[in-house]
Design an enzyme around this catalytic site. Structure first.
Site, short mmCIF file in Angstrom:
data_model
loop_
_atom_site.label_atom_id
_atom_site.label_comp_id
_atom_site.label_asym_id
_atom_site.label_seq_id
_atom_site.Cartn_x
_atom_site.Cartn_y
_atom_site.Cartn_z
NE ARG A 152 -4.04 -1.78 2.42
CZ ARG A 152 -5.20 -2.16 1.35
NH1 ARG A 152 -5.36 -1.08 0.80
NH2 ARG A 152 -5.90 -3.11 1.83
CG ASP A 153 1.43 5.52 -2.25
OD1 ASP A 153 1.97 5.47 -3.37
OD2 ASP A 153 1.55 6.53 -1.47
CB ILE A 154 3.36 5.67 2.80
CG1 ILE A 154 3.34 6.05 4.31
CG2 ILE A 154 4.05 6.97 2.06
CD1 ILE A 154 4.86 5.80 4.82
CG ASN A 205 3.75 8.82 -11.99
OD1 ASN A 205 2.79 9.21 -13.03
ND2 ASN A 205 3.52 9.05 -10.71
CB VAL A 237 10.11 6.40 -5.27
CG1 VAL A 237 11.08 5.39 -5.00
CG2 VAL A 237 9.69 7.21 -3.82
CG HIS A 264 6.59 3.12 -8.22
ND1 HIS A 264 7.94 3.74 -8.32
CD2 HIS A 264 5.66 4.26 -8.13
CE1 HIS A 264 7.93 5.00 -8.31
NE2 HIS A 264 6.50 5.32 -8.23
CG HIS A 291 1.13 5.04 -8.66
ND1 HIS A 291 1.39 5.70 -7.55
CD2 HIS A 291 2.27 5.32 -9.33
CE1 HIS A 291 2.48 6.33 -7.21
NE2 HIS A 291 3.12 6.30 -8.58
#
Ligand code: AMP
Length: 114
Positions: free
Chosen positions: A29-31, A87, A96, A100, A102
């Site tokens: 999970r994204d923070i 991205n 980052v 990755h 999303h």
């Protein structure tokens, strides 16, 4: 890569809520979630941006998409739908530098994206 936060998550050195993992891919999970479901899908191998993804890693890059679909099924947003985004660099909004996807869902997405 020693200083990479996503490498550390993949190696279990810093905590994350992991939803899926296999030999090559980890999803957590994204923070700072931007939707009710916001999950990041990363390769264990460090690749800084999509620009650096070598042709011989085509399968690995494809596995990221399949893992995102698997997480969507597990979280039961596969039928309602979701968005998958990667991205790249400044204009893409990448912050980052370990590739990755999303996975965003749980609400209707708008288009065009901001
Ligand atoms: P991007 O801007 O596309 O590079 O996305 C990076 C994402 O990583 C952002 O959505 C951040 O909220 C997320 N993020 C940064 N650090 C962490 C962390 N330690 N655990 C989970 N997500 C993180």
């Amino acid at each position: 890569m020693e200083s990479c936060i996503f490498c550390k998550i993949a190696q279990g050195e810093i905590p994350a809520e992991i939803l899926y993992e296999d030999e090559q891919v980890v999803a957590f999970r994204d923070i700072h979630p931007q939707a009710p479901v916001h999950v990041l899908v990363i390769p264990r191998r460090h690749i800084a941006t999509l620009n650096e993804a070598p042709a011989e890693e085509a399968e690995l890059v494809g596995r990221l998409s399949l893992a995102a679909a698997e997480v969507a099924r597990r979280l039961r947003i596969d039928q309602s739908g979701y968005r998958v985004v990667m991205n790249c660099n400044r204009d893409g909004g990448q912050t980052v530098f370990h590739i990755h996807l999303h996975l965003l869902g749980g609400r209707a997405m708008t288009w065009p994206p901001g």
